[in-house]
Design a protein around this motif. Structure first.
Motif, short mmCIF file in Angstrom:
data_model
loop_
_atom_site.label_atom_id
_atom_site.label_comp_id
_atom_site.label_asym_id
_atom_site.label_seq_id
_atom_site.Cartn_x
_atom_site.Cartn_y
_atom_site.Cartn_z
N ARG A 1 0.84 -1.21 0.00
CA ARG A 1 0.00 0.00 0.00
C ARG A 1 0.87 1.25 0.00
NH1 ARG A 1 -4.36 -2.44 4.23
NH2 ARG A 1 -5.22 -3.95 2.77
N GLY A 2 0.36 2.28 -0.65
CA GLY A 2 1.10 3.52 -0.75
C GLY A 2 2.09 3.56 -1.91
N LYS A 3 2.13 2.49 -2.69
CA LYS A 3 3.06 2.40 -3.82
C LYS A 3 2.33 2.51 -5.16
CE LYS A 3 6.19 -0.57 -1.20
NZ LYS A 3 6.85 -1.89 -1.12
N GLN A 4 1.09 2.96 -5.13
CA GLN A 4 0.24 3.17 -6.31
C GLN A 4 -0.10 1.87 -7.04
OE1 GLN A 4 2.11 6.32 -8.58
NE2 GLN A 4 1.27 7.84 -7.18
N VAL A 5 0.03 0.74 -6.35
CA VAL A 5 -0.31 -0.54 -6.95
C VAL A 5 -1.82 -0.61 -7.22
CG1 VAL A 5 -0.34 -3.04 -6.54
CG2 VAL A 5 1.66 -1.69 -5.91
N GLY A 6 -2.62 -0.14 -6.26
CA GLY A 6 -4.06 -0.13 -6.44
C GLY A 6 -4.49 0.74 -7.61
N GLN A 7 -3.87 1.89 -7.74
CA GLN A 7 -4.17 2.77 -8.87
C GLN A 7 -3.84 2.10 -10.19
OE1 GLN A 7 -2.02 6.31 -6.94
NE2 GLN A 7 -3.25 7.23 -8.56
N GLN A 8 -2.71 1.43 -10.25
CA GLN A 8 -2.31 0.75 -11.48
C GLN A 8 -3.30 -0.35 -11.85
OE1 GLN A 8 1.75 -0.66 -11.08
NE2 GLN A 8 2.39 1.30 -10.20
N ALA A 9 -3.71 -1.12 -10.84
CA ALA A 9 -4.67 -2.20 -11.11
C ALA A 9 -6.00 -1.63 -11.61
CB ALA A 9 -4.88 -3.04 -9.85
N LEU A 10 -6.49 -0.59 -10.94
CA LEU A 10 -7.76 0.00 -11.38
C LEU A 10 -7.64 0.62 -12.76
CD1 LEU A 10 -9.37 1.61 -8.21
CD2 LEU A 10 -10.21 -0.32 -9.56
N GLN B 1 -5.85 -0.36 -15.18
CA GLN B 1 -5.92 -1.44 -16.15
C GLN B 1 -7.35 -1.93 -16.31
OE1 GLN B 1 -2.74 -4.20 -15.86
NE2 GLN B 1 -3.86 -5.82 -16.92
N LEU B 2 -8.06 -2.09 -15.19
CA LEU B 2 -9.45 -2.52 -15.25
C LEU B 2 -10.31 -1.50 -15.99
CD1 LEU B 2 -11.40 -4.77 -14.21
CD2 LEU B 2 -11.91 -3.22 -12.32
N LEU B 3 -10.05 -0.23 -15.76
CA LEU B 3 -10.84 0.82 -16.40
C LEU B 3 -10.60 0.90 -17.90
CD1 LEU B 3 -10.58 3.62 -13.69
CD2 LEU B 3 -12.41 1.95 -14.05
N GLY B 4 -9.54 0.26 -18.37
CA GLY B 4 -9.26 0.22 -19.79
C GLY B 4 -10.14 -0.76 -20.55
N THR B 5 -10.97 -1.52 -19.81
CA THR B 5 -11.87 -2.46 -20.47
C THR B 5 -13.05 -1.70 -21.08
OG1 THR B 5 -13.07 -2.87 -18.42
CG2 THR B 5 -11.25 -4.36 -18.92
N ASP B 6 -13.75 -2.33 -21.98
CA ASP B 6 -14.82 -1.67 -22.73
C ASP B 6 -16.18 -2.04 -22.15
OD1 ASP B 6 -16.11 -0.22 -24.70
OD2 ASP B 6 -16.08 -1.87 -26.13
N TYR B 7 -16.64 -1.26 -21.17
CA TYR B 7 -17.95 -1.48 -20.56
C TYR B 7 -18.70 -0.18 -20.46
CZ TYR B 7 -16.72 -6.17 -19.68
OH TYR B 7 -16.37 -7.46 -19.89
N THR B 8 -20.02 -0.28 -20.55
CA THR B 8 -20.85 0.89 -20.41
C THR B 8 -20.73 1.45 -18.99
OG1 THR B 8 -22.36 -0.07 -22.03
CG2 THR B 8 -23.19 1.78 -20.72
N TYR B 9 -20.73 0.54 -17.98
CA TYR B 9 -20.61 0.95 -16.58
C TYR B 9 -19.62 0.05 -15.86
CZ TYR B 9 -24.68 4.00 -16.78
OH TYR B 9 -25.56 5.00 -17.09
N ILE B 10 -18.84 0.65 -14.97
CA ILE B 10 -18.05 -0.09 -14.00
C ILE B 10 -18.56 0.39 -12.64
CG2 ILE B 10 -15.77 -0.54 -13.05
CD1 ILE B 10 -14.64 -0.18 -15.86
N ILE B 11 -18.96 -0.57 -11.80
CA ILE B 11 -19.65 -0.26 -10.55
C ILE B 11 -18.97 -0.98 -9.40
CG2 ILE B 11 -21.89 -0.44 -9.36
CD1 ILE B 11 -23.17 -0.69 -12.20
N LEU B 12 -18.97 -0.34 -8.24
CA LEU B 12 -18.50 -0.99 -7.02
C LEU B 12 -19.26 -0.44 -5.82
CD1 LEU B 12 -16.45 1.26 -5.54
CD2 LEU B 12 -14.93 0.46 -7.33
N GLU B 13 -19.23 -1.21 -4.73
CA GLU B 13 -19.87 -0.80 -3.48
C GLU B 13 -18.81 -0.19 -2.57
OE1 GLU B 13 -23.01 -4.52 -3.03
OE2 GLU B 13 -20.97 -4.71 -2.25
N VAL B 14 -19.21 0.83 -1.81
CA VAL B 14 -18.36 1.38 -0.75
C VAL B 14 -19.21 1.63 0.48
CG1 VAL B 14 -16.64 2.48 -2.25
CG2 VAL B 14 -18.66 3.77 -1.56
N GLU B 15 -18.55 1.61 1.62
CA GLU B 15 -19.24 2.00 2.84
C GLU B 15 -19.63 3.46 2.71
OE1 GLU B 15 -16.04 0.98 5.46
OE2 GLU B 15 -16.93 -0.96 5.94
#
Length: 176
Positions: A80-89, A91-105
């Protein structure tokens, strides 16, 4: 960053189980044994996140024709703190979808507000329509949450459609 889809028992599952159970409260996740039984589900993607040949986290998402729903996402605490999460997201956001959705508290304390801000920096919008995470087991309580998405969900009707899809395809279809 590589997304290694896991569809059967794999050595990475030991580390992922520790992060999964340590990152999500019991009511906000399946038992790990139940999760492993879903590995072969065609619409569920259980992915180990690999960076420079090292396991750094995991993401579980559901893929449907018009939407991709992120059920769980966690990074190895040592990474954490090394931008690994940002990199993963990214890459995921580069997919071709109308919506990308997630739940948060709901952003009612500092930790949940930080989580929302993290996803907003990645381009997600906090949808203010009422939402509850369905329980993972029948008879358990639903949990008040929010949905974040790219793009923002414009109206209550579309929001209700996505909420019902998530409820039926991620939660209720696996009730025993």
């Amino acid at each position: 960053m590589t997304f290694l889809r896991i569809t059967k028992p794999h050595p990475y599952l030991n580390s992922i189980q520790i992060w999964y159970e340590g990152s999500f409260p019991t009511d906000e996740r399946r038992s790990f044994a139940d999760l492993v039984t879903l590995l072969s589900c065609p619409d569920m993607h259980f992915c180990a996140l690999i960076d420079t040949n090292q396991l750094v986290g995991f993401i579980i998402y559901w893929q449907w024709p018009d939407a991709l729903f992120v059920e769980h996402f966690a990074i190895d605490p040592a990474q954490r703190g090394k931008q690994v999460g940002q990199q993963a997201l990214a890459q995921l956001l580069g997919t071709d979808y109308t919506y990308i959705i997630l739940e948060v508290e709901r952003p009612e304390d500092e930790l949940s507000q930080r989580r929302v801000r993290f996803y907003e920096r990645q381009g997600f919008f906090l949808n203010l329509f009422d939402y509850v995470q369905p329980p993972y087991q029948p008879g358990k309580a639903a949990i008040p949450m929010r949905l974040m998405s790219i793009p923002s969900i414009a109206n209550q009707s579309d929001f209700d459609t996505f909420s019902e899809l998530i409820k039926k395809q991620v939660y209720e279809r696996f009730y025993r």
